[in-house]
Design a protein around this motif. Structure first.
Motif, PDB file in Angstrom:
ATOM      1  N   ALA A 150      25.519  27.569  40.095  1.00 17.58           N
ATOM      2  CA  ALA A 150      25.704  28.206  39.198  1.00 17.58           C
ATOM      3  C   ALA A 150      25.776  29.684  40.268  1.00 17.58           C
ATOM      4  O   ALA A 150      24.474  29.521  40.969  1.00 17.58           O
ATOM      5  N   VAL A 151      26.195  30.156  40.159  1.00 18.26           N
ATOM      6  CA  VAL A 151      26.343  31.463  40.941  1.00 18.26           C
ATOM      7  C   VAL A 151      26.176  32.381  39.778  1.00 18.26           C
ATOM      8  O   VAL A 151      27.148  32.975  39.271  1.00 18.26           O
ATOM      9  N   VAL A 152      25.626  33.490  39.978  1.00 19.76           N
ATOM     10  CA  VAL A 152      25.076  34.224  39.190  1.00 19.76           C
ATOM     11  C   VAL A 152      26.123  36.281  39.643  1.00 19.76           C
ATOM     12  O   VAL A 152      24.915  36.249  41.520  1.00 19.76           O
ATOM     13  N   GLY A 153      27.173  36.549  40.042  1.00 23.58           N
ATOM     14  CA  GLY A 153      27.339  37.052  41.435  1.00 23.58           C
ATOM     15  C   GLY A 153      28.377  37.382  41.135  1.00 23.58           C
ATOM     16  O   GLY A 153      28.985  36.364  41.934  1.00 23.58           O
ATOM     17  N   GLY A 154      29.491  38.034  41.104  1.00 23.63           N
ATOM     18  CA  GLY A 154      31.346  38.215  41.414  1.00 23.63           C
ATOM     19  C   GLY A 154      31.842  38.604  42.843  1.00 23.63           C
ATOM     20  O   GLY A 154      32.784  38.923  42.628  1.00 23.63           O
ATOM     21  N   GLY A 155      31.092  39.544  43.553  1.00 25.64           N
ATOM     22  CA  GLY A 155      31.314  40.156  44.774  1.00 25.64           C
ATOM     23  C   GLY A 155      31.817  38.992  45.916  1.00 25.64           C
ATOM     24  O   GLY A 155      31.715  37.482  45.427  1.00 25.64           O
ATOM     25  N   THR A 156      31.505  39.270  46.813  1.00 31.97           N
ATOM     26  CA  THR A 156      31.932  38.962  48.050  1.00 31.97           C
ATOM     27  C   THR A 156      30.986  37.210  48.620  1.00 31.97           C
ATOM     28  O   THR A 156      31.561  37.009  48.670  1.00 31.97           O
ATOM     29  N   ILE A 157      29.976  37.737  48.204  1.00 30.64           N
ATOM     30  CA  ILE A 157      28.850  36.462  48.481  1.00 30.64           C
ATOM     31  C   ILE A 157      28.932  35.634  47.778  1.00 30.64           C
ATOM     32  O   ILE A 157      28.538  34.425  47.534  1.00 30.64           O
ATOM     33  N   GLY A 158      28.665  36.107  46.170  1.00 29.42           N
ATOM     34  CA  GLY A 158      29.485  35.547  44.945  1.00 29.42           C
ATOM     35  C   GLY A 158      30.111  34.056  45.302  1.00 29.42           C
ATOM     36  O   GLY A 158      30.268  33.284  45.280  1.00 29.42           O
ATOM     37  N   HIS A 178      32.956  41.269  35.847  1.00 34.80           N
ATOM     38  CA  HIS A 178      34.393  42.049  36.112  1.00 34.80           C
ATOM     39  C   HIS A 178      34.837  41.038  35.821  1.00 34.80           C
ATOM     40  O   HIS A 178      35.000  39.846  35.872  1.00 34.80           O
ATOM     41  N   PRO A 179      35.777  40.873  34.693  1.00 39.03           N
ATOM     42  CA  PRO A 179      37.434  39.687  34.602  1.00 39.03           C
ATOM     43  C   PRO A 179      37.783  39.395  35.905  1.00 39.03           C
ATOM     44  O   PRO A 179      38.662  37.817  35.930  1.00 39.03           O
ATOM     45  N   HIS A 180      37.918  40.959  37.032  1.00 36.87           N
ATOM     46  CA  HIS A 180      38.985  40.016  38.447  1.00 36.87           C
ATOM     47  C   HIS A 180      38.064  39.247  38.481  1.00 36.87           C
ATOM     48  O   HIS A 180      38.397  38.522  39.706  1.00 36.87           O
ATOM     49  N   GLN A 181      36.588  39.037  38.623  1.00 39.82           N
ATOM     50  CA  GLN A 181      36.252  38.778  39.407  1.00 39.82           C
ATOM     51  C   GLN A 181      35.858  36.890  38.731  1.00 39.82           C
ATOM     52  O   GLN A 181      35.930  36.467  39.526  1.00 39.82           O
ATOM     53  N   ARG A 182      35.733  37.000  38.018  1.00 37.30           N
ATOM     54  CA  ARG A 182      35.869  35.802  36.394  1.00 37.30           C
ATOM     55  C   ARG A 182      36.951  34.630  37.446  1.00 37.30           C
ATOM     56  O   ARG A 182      37.297  33.633  37.105  1.00 37.30           O
ATOM     57  N   GLU A 183      38.164  35.573  36.755  1.00 36.91           N
ATOM     58  CA  GLU A 183      39.680  34.927  37.755  1.00 36.91           C
ATOM     59  C   GLU A 183      39.496  34.556  39.075  1.00 36.91           C
ATOM     60  O   GLU A 183      40.626  32.964  38.991  1.00 36.91           O
ATOM     61  N   ALA A 184      38.797  35.394  39.899  1.00 41.31           N
ATOM     62  CA  ALA A 184      38.345  35.040  41.231  1.00 41.31           C
ATOM     63  C   ALA A 184      38.186  33.667  41.423  1.00 41.31           C
ATOM     64  O   ALA A 184      37.928  32.283  42.026  1.00 41.31           O
ATOM     65  N   GLY A 185      36.860  34.034  40.339  1.00 42.61           N
ATOM     66  CA  GLY A 185      35.942  32.275  40.714  1.00 42.61           C
ATOM     67  C   GLY A 185      36.694  31.066  40.172  1.00 42.61           C
ATOM     68  O   GLY A 185      36.407  30.309  40.742  1.00 42.61           O
ATOM     69  N   GLU A 186      37.361  31.282  38.844  1.00 40.45           N
ATOM     70  CA  GLU A 186      38.297  30.284  38.398  1.00 40.45           C
ATOM     71  C   GLU A 186      39.571  29.944  39.499  1.00 40.45           C
ATOM     72  O   GLU A 186      39.975  28.459  39.762  1.00 40.45           O
ATOM     73  N   GLN A 187      40.352  30.947  40.415  1.00 37.14           N
ATOM     74  CA  GLN A 187      41.420  30.479  41.399  1.00 37.14           C
ATOM     75  C   GLN A 187      40.495  29.816  42.344  1.00 37.14           C
ATOM     76  O   GLN A 187      40.377  29.106  43.426  1.00 37.14           O
ATOM     77  N   GLY A 189      37.980  27.423  41.582  1.00 35.57           N
ATOM     78  CA  GLY A 189      37.451  26.289  41.736  1.00 35.57           C
ATOM     79  C   GLY A 189      36.563  25.915  40.392  1.00 35.57           C
ATOM     80  O   GLY A 189      35.701  24.765  40.424  1.00 35.57           O
ATOM     81  N   ALA A 190      35.988  27.266  40.591  1.00 33.84           N
ATOM     82  CA  ALA A 190      34.001  26.539  38.935  1.00 33.84           C
ATOM     83  C   ALA A 190      34.752  27.821  38.486  1.00 33.84           C
ATOM     84  O   ALA A 190      35.726  28.401  37.898  1.00 33.84           O
ATOM     85  N   ALA A 191      34.144  26.977  37.346  1.00 37.40           N
ATOM     86  CA  ALA A 191      34.495  27.531  35.904  1.00 37.40           C
ATOM     87  C   ALA A 191      33.351  28.527  35.204  1.00 37.40           C
ATOM     88  O   ALA A 191      32.381  28.599  36.022  1.00 37.40           O
ATOM     89  N   VAL A 192      33.847  29.173  34.285  1.00 39.85           N
ATOM     90  CA  VAL A 192      32.058  30.073  33.248  1.00 39.85           C
ATOM     91  C   VAL A 192      31.135  29.760  33.428  1.00 39.85           C
ATOM     92  O   VAL A 192      31.250  27.878  32.688  1.00 39.85           O
ATOM     93  N   VAL A 193      29.911  30.131  33.831  1.00 41.40           N
ATOM     94  CA  VAL A 193      28.791  29.155  33.375  1.00 41.40           C
ATOM     95  C   VAL A 193      28.549  28.760  31.548  1.00 41.40           C
ATOM     96  O   VAL A 193      29.014  29.267  30.846  1.00 41.40           O
TER      97      VAL A 193
END
Length: 311
Positions: A150-158, A178-187, A189-193
């Motif tokens: 799991a990664v906590v934090g949706g900035g560049t490093i996260g 932020h929604p755009h960070q969660r969307e980026a994570g999905e792109q 290959g990450a799921a929501v925790v």
């Protein structure tokens, strides 16, 4: 020659001296703004040109990314194979203690050159440096396809942490504000925790709340890995961590291993996964618009992830 520096009036593009020295001369093509650059701006006027995430071309046209670290080579850490922990490294690095890549040109040490593999555009290769931070952390944590991350934090490093973990085949979740960070994570290959527990939790936000969430998500006997930078004390969630016997480990920049360098591994990952660059880079500005670019980079809620300047 133009260079971006912190002045009494904030971030400004100045006329600075041409780079001097015997090392390779790099014509900068792309240079990213890091969260630590935003912190340096808060410190007030600085003598060096900013920029430690950059890529460009040598005089013969060869495209390269740059490892901005400049280890002394003589301290105990350098002599024992850990130059990234050089005793004077933080004061010597390009873009921090020496002129960096938010400029038209820069001179770098020979060891700083990172050849670009086929498929990696030099315009995106400024991402080698931040991605290497995540690659190094995943290596320290011994991530495998069997590791639940799991990664906590949706900035560049996260998000780089997400990309590095997914690249190793790990089941990966992301907790981001932020929604755009969660969307980026999905792109990437990450799921929501979810409500389950994770073997490894990467703290990539640098806040007390993020650390508390990381400890909550981590399974008993698991590892909390810090990819974030803490500029001041952050309390560790004592009793929950105690009851779970959690391990905490800090990961600092990037280094070497028997197979090579973390920066080269990051370049290879970028080359084989084009989605990383297209997802992380949200804004590009010409160098002359550096003050505006820094303002955009500081406003994460407005949709910025990685802001890149292009001389």
């Amino acid at each position: 020659m133009r260079g971006v520096r912190v002045t009494a009036d904030g971030v400004r593009v100045l006329d600075v001296p041409e780079p001097a020295g015997d090392g390779p001369h790099v014509q900068v093509v792309s240079s990213g703004i890091c969260g630590s650059d935003l912190h340096l701006v808060e410190l007030g006027p600085l003598p060096a040109t900013l920029g430690h995430e950059f890529a460009g071309r040598l005089d013969d046209g060869t495209p390269v990314a740059i490892d901005p670290s400049r280890p002394c080579g003589t301290c105990d850490q350098c002599r024992t194979g850990a130059p990234h922990r050089c005793r004077t490294g933080s004061s010597r690095a390009l873009g921090i203690g020496a002129d960096g890549g938010l400029a038209d040109r820069v001179v770098v040490p020979d060891a700083a050159l990172v050849p670009l593999p086929p498929g990696l555009d030099v315009a995106d290769a400024c991402l080698v440096e931040p991605l290497a931070v995540a690659v190094h952390g995943m290596r320290l944590a011994n991530v495998t396809p069997a590791t639940r991350v799991a990664v906590v934090g949706g900035g560049t490093i996260g998000l780089a942490g997400v990309a590095a973990a997914v690249g190793l085949g790990a089941d990966t979740g992301l907790a981001a504000r932020h929604p755009h960070q969660r969307e980026a994570g999905e792109q990437l290959g990450a799921a929501v925790v979810d409500a389950g527990e994770y073997d490894l939790v990467v703290e990539a936000a640098g806040t007390e709340a993020a650390l508390a969430q990381a400890a909550d998500l981590c399974r008993p006997g698991g590892l909390v890995l810090f990819l974030s930078t803490h500029w001041g004390p952050v309390p560790i969630p004592g009793f929950p961590a105690l009851m779970k016997e959690l391990a905490f480990r800090w990961s600092y920049t990037y280094g070497t291993h028997p197979g090579g360098r973390d920066v080269d591994d990051a370049a290879a990952l970028l080359a084989r996964t084009p989605t990383i660059a297209s997802t992380l880079v949200t804004h590009r500005f010409p160098l002359d618009e550096a003050p505006r670019a820094f303002a955009v980079a500081a406003d994460r809620a407005a949709g910025a992830i990685k802001v890149v300047l292009e001389p």
